[in-house]
Design a protein around this motif. Sequence first.
Motif, PDB file in Angstrom:
ATOM      1  N   ILE A 121     -31.097 -61.922 -40.532  1.00 47.24           N
ATOM      2  CA  ILE A 121     -32.446 -61.808 -41.103  1.00 47.24           C
ATOM      3  C   ILE A 121     -33.078 -63.189 -41.261  1.00 47.24           C
ATOM      4  O   ILE A 121     -34.288 -63.365 -41.061  1.00 47.24           O
ATOM      5  CB  ILE A 121     -32.400 -61.060 -42.444  1.00 47.24           C
ATOM      6  N   ALA A 122     -32.270 -64.196 -41.602  1.00 52.81           N
ATOM      7  CA  ALA A 122     -32.792 -65.563 -41.714  1.00 52.81           C
ATOM      8  C   ALA A 122     -33.343 -66.040 -40.378  1.00 52.81           C
ATOM      9  O   ALA A 122     -34.414 -66.671 -40.322  1.00 52.81           O
ATOM     10  CB  ALA A 122     -31.702 -66.503 -42.212  1.00 52.81           C
ATOM     11  N   ALA A 123     -32.623 -65.747 -39.301  1.00 53.65           N
ATOM     12  CA  ALA A 123     -33.106 -66.126 -37.971  1.00 53.65           C
ATOM     13  C   ALA A 123     -34.406 -65.405 -37.632  1.00 53.65           C
ATOM     14  O   ALA A 123     -35.333 -66.005 -37.052  1.00 53.65           O
ATOM     15  CB  ALA A 123     -32.037 -65.814 -36.923  1.00 53.65           C
ATOM     16  N   ILE A 124     -34.504 -64.135 -38.006  1.00 50.64           N
ATOM     17  CA  ILE A 124     -35.744 -63.379 -37.776  1.00 50.64           C
ATOM     18  C   ILE A 124     -36.887 -63.986 -38.579  1.00 50.64           C
ATOM     19  O   ILE A 124     -38.018 -64.125 -38.091  1.00 50.64           O
ATOM     20  CB  ILE A 124     -35.533 -61.894 -38.141  1.00 50.64           C
ATOM     21  N   GLY A 125     -36.586 -64.372 -39.822  1.00 46.94           N
ATOM     22  CA  GLY A 125     -37.613 -64.997 -40.660  1.00 46.94           C
ATOM     23  C   GLY A 125     -38.113 -66.304 -40.075  1.00 46.94           C
ATOM     24  O   GLY A 125     -39.321 -66.584 -40.078  1.00 46.94           O
ATOM     25  N   LEU A 126     -37.196 -67.130 -39.570  1.00 39.42           N
ATOM     26  CA  LEU A 126     -37.600 -68.394 -38.941  1.00 39.42           C
ATOM     27  C   LEU A 126     -38.465 -68.142 -37.710  1.00 39.42           C
ATOM     28  O   LEU A 126     -39.459 -68.850 -37.481  1.00 39.42           O
ATOM     29  CB  LEU A 126     -36.367 -69.196 -38.558  1.00 39.42           C
ATOM     30  N   LEU A 138     -44.020 -68.081 -35.243  1.00 40.98           N
ATOM     31  CA  LEU A 138     -45.095 -67.345 -34.568  1.00 40.98           C
ATOM     32  C   LEU A 138     -46.293 -67.092 -35.479  1.00 40.98           C
ATOM     33  O   LEU A 138     -47.318 -66.587 -34.994  1.00 40.98           O
ATOM     34  CB  LEU A 138     -44.554 -66.001 -34.050  1.00 40.98           C
ATOM     35  N   ALA A 139     -46.175 -67.427 -36.759  1.00 39.18           N
ATOM     36  CA  ALA A 139     -47.239 -67.108 -37.723  1.00 39.18           C
ATOM     37  C   ALA A 139     -48.507 -67.895 -37.415  1.00 39.18           C
ATOM     38  O   ALA A 139     -48.466 -69.094 -37.123  1.00 39.18           O
ATOM     39  CB  ALA A 139     -46.764 -67.404 -39.138  1.00 39.18           C
ATOM     40  N   ARG A 140     -49.618 -67.190 -37.494  1.00 39.79           N
ATOM     41  CA  ARG A 140     -50.922 -67.823 -37.270  1.00 39.79           C
ATOM     42  C   ARG A 140     -51.862 -67.631 -38.455  1.00 39.79           C
ATOM     43  O   ARG A 140     -52.992 -68.107 -38.434  1.00 39.79           O
ATOM     44  CB  ARG A 140     -51.576 -67.251 -36.016  1.00 39.79           C
ATOM     45  N   GLY A 141     -51.399 -66.937 -39.482  1.00 39.47           N
ATOM     46  CA  GLY A 141     -52.220 -66.715 -40.666  1.00 39.47           C
ATOM     47  C   GLY A 141     -51.376 -66.750 -41.923  1.00 39.47           C
ATOM     48  O   GLY A 141     -50.140 -66.732 -41.862  1.00 39.47           O
ATOM     49  N   PRO A 142     -51.990 -66.825 -43.102  1.00 37.48           N
ATOM     50  CA  PRO A 142     -51.245 -66.966 -44.355  1.00 37.48           C
ATOM     51  C   PRO A 142     -50.329 -65.786 -44.659  1.00 37.48           C
ATOM     52  O   PRO A 142     -49.233 -65.974 -45.174  1.00 37.48           O
ATOM     53  CB  PRO A 142     -52.350 -67.123 -45.408  1.00 37.48           C
ATOM     54  N   VAL A 143     -50.768 -64.556 -44.356  1.00 40.35           N
ATOM     55  CA  VAL A 143     -49.949 -63.386 -44.661  1.00 40.35           C
ATOM     56  C   VAL A 143     -48.659 -63.401 -43.837  1.00 40.35           C
ATOM     57  O   VAL A 143     -47.551 -63.201 -44.356  1.00 40.35           O
ATOM     58  CB  VAL A 143     -50.739 -62.084 -44.405  1.00 40.35           C
ATOM     59  N   ALA A 144     -48.777 -63.667 -42.552  1.00 44.27           N
ATOM     60  CA  ALA A 144     -47.595 -63.740 -41.682  1.00 44.27           C
ATOM     61  C   ALA A 144     -46.690 -64.902 -42.082  1.00 44.27           C
ATOM     62  O   ALA A 144     -45.462 -64.788 -42.030  1.00 44.27           O
ATOM     63  CB  ALA A 144     -48.023 -63.876 -40.225  1.00 44.27           C
ATOM     64  N   ILE A 165     -46.337 -66.253 -45.140  1.00 48.38           N
ATOM     65  CA  ILE A 165     -45.633 -65.914 -46.376  1.00 48.38           C
ATOM     66  C   ILE A 165     -44.544 -64.883 -46.108  1.00 48.38           C
ATOM     67  O   ILE A 165     -43.420 -64.994 -46.620  1.00 48.38           O
ATOM     68  CB  ILE A 165     -46.631 -65.395 -47.434  1.00 48.38           C
ATOM     69  N   ALA A 166     -44.852 -63.890 -45.279  1.00 45.43           N
ATOM     70  CA  ALA A 166     -43.862 -62.851 -44.969  1.00 45.43           C
ATOM     71  C   ALA A 166     -42.643 -63.447 -44.271  1.00 45.43           C
ATOM     72  O   ALA A 166     -41.500 -63.127 -44.604  1.00 45.43           O
ATOM     73  CB  ALA A 166     -44.500 -61.763 -44.103  1.00 45.43           C
ATOM     74  N   GLY A 167     -42.883 -64.328 -43.299  1.00 46.00           N
ATOM     75  CA  GLY A 167     -41.782 -64.961 -42.597  1.00 46.00           C
ATOM     76  C   GLY A 167     -40.933 -65.808 -43.534  1.00 46.00           C
ATOM     77  O   GLY A 167     -39.690 -65.764 -43.479  1.00 46.00           O
ATOM     78  N   PHE A 168     -41.592 -66.574 -44.388  1.00 46.41           N
ATOM     79  CA  PHE A 168     -40.837 -67.402 -45.322  1.00 46.41           C
ATOM     80  C   PHE A 168     -40.076 -66.554 -46.337  1.00 46.41           C
ATOM     81  O   PHE A 168     -38.950 -66.901 -46.720  1.00 46.41           O
ATOM     82  CB  PHE A 168     -41.761 -68.369 -46.054  1.00 46.41           C
ATOM     83  N   MET A 169     -40.671 -65.462 -46.790  1.00 41.75           N
ATOM     84  CA  MET A 169     -39.971 -64.583 -47.725  1.00 41.75           C
ATOM     85  C   MET A 169     -38.686 -64.050 -47.100  1.00 41.75           C
ATOM     86  O   MET A 169     -37.632 -63.998 -47.751  1.00 41.75           O
ATOM     87  CB  MET A 169     -40.883 -63.425 -48.149  1.00 41.75           C
ATOM     88  N   LEU A 170     -38.773 -63.627 -45.836  1.00 42.29           N
ATOM     89  CA  LEU A 170     -37.574 -63.150 -45.148  1.00 42.29           C
ATOM     90  C   LEU A 170     -36.507 -64.247 -45.088  1.00 42.29           C
ATOM     91  O   LEU A 170     -35.331 -64.017 -45.389  1.00 42.29           O
ATOM     92  CB  LEU A 170     -37.920 -62.694 -43.734  1.00 42.29           C
ATOM     93  N   PHE A 171     -36.942 -65.432 -44.687  1.00 39.95           N
ATOM     94  CA  PHE A 171     -35.999 -66.538 -44.554  1.00 39.95           C
ATOM     95  C   PHE A 171     -35.427 -66.942 -45.911  1.00 39.95           C
ATOM     96  O   PHE A 171     -34.205 -67.095 -46.065  1.00 39.95           O
ATOM     97  CB  PHE A 171     -36.681 -67.737 -43.902  1.00 39.95           C
ATOM     98  N   GLY A 172     -36.296 -67.126 -46.903  1.00 36.33           N
ATOM     99  CA  GLY A 172     -35.843 -67.585 -48.212  1.00 36.33           C
ATOM    100  C   GLY A 172     -34.915 -66.598 -48.906  1.00 36.33           C
ATOM    101  O   GLY A 172     -33.876 -66.985 -49.455  1.00 36.33           O
TER     102      GLY A 172
END
Length: 359
Positions: free
Chosen positions: A290-295, A300-306, A308-315
Amino acid sequence: MTSKDAAAGSDRCFLLLYALAWAGAAIAYTPFLTILLPVRVDLLAGTDNVRWLAATTFLGAIAASLANILFGWLSDVTRHRRLWVATGLLLSSGILCLFPHIERLEPLILLILLWQMALNMMLGPLAAWAGDCVPDRQKGRLGGLLAFAPASGALAGALVTMPGLADPPWRFAMVGMMAMACVLPLLLLGPSGAVATQRSHGAAIAPLPWLRAMITRMWCARLLVQIAEAALFAYLYFWFQTIDTRFDDAITARILTMVLFLAAPCALIAGRWADRRDRPIAPLCIAALIAAIGLTAMALARGPVAAIAGFMLFGLSTNIFLALHSAQTLRVLPDDGRRGRNLGLFNLTNTVPSLIIHR
């Protein structure tokens, strides 16, 4: 009450006391390293603050690495953990109170080295103490409880810097007092702290090849996760700024705090599941994936929502991984009589990433 019930109650009591003490250990260093020390360096170094902070962090990480191995080994040799934990707690808390009175950078670095040695006089034996007392069937629950420590450290940092609560010099003393309040119950009410092992009076038993391979894989896995986390958190604020300039330091701090507080109950649930199913490594594999998916999502994030979501997964996943990994490491270490030293070597996975990032 049967003897089995009494043993279960004793195990639960130690787990809670130990989790509180480990939270106190996080309180002992998190507010200082993340807030109080940078502010002090900025005050003394002025425009050269970044270079001096990097130097203090780099040298401090070296001192922490060596001291953790040394005092873990000494607690093995003396066959007692409590005395080392108590002495390290008192020394590190006392040294913290000296920092507001340092007016030059050179003495500040020397004091940081002494503080790191005192702190790891507590941390090394404290980590080994859990291995002495927590059975394998409760290692997952132990890992889940350890996940509350980072959140406790972050909360302590927010508390001591609350406007109007304490003058800057008193903030250092508050950190020391909070750490002592959390660690003292284990020192006063916990088991003896003597190293009780089945192999302690005989020759050390060499680990089987498969066990050696497992230890190596666990060491490397933690090192890689820690490098990724250290690199990301060092530049998280700047990365958020590239996504959206509205991300200021306050928003970044709130996101970090939310991740830490959500990770704790998630890690506890995962740890209890691992104990009940007797699958200690499965949550680690899932969390790493899941950490790898979050990274990837962050890349690939281009906006604030994506973002934050990616960082939440990683964190969330990395905090769960690190907490459960700390407990499951105790399961695979082969020689109980050298647990403190071996955990000191495992602790290099926590300090080496800091050396890499600040080099």
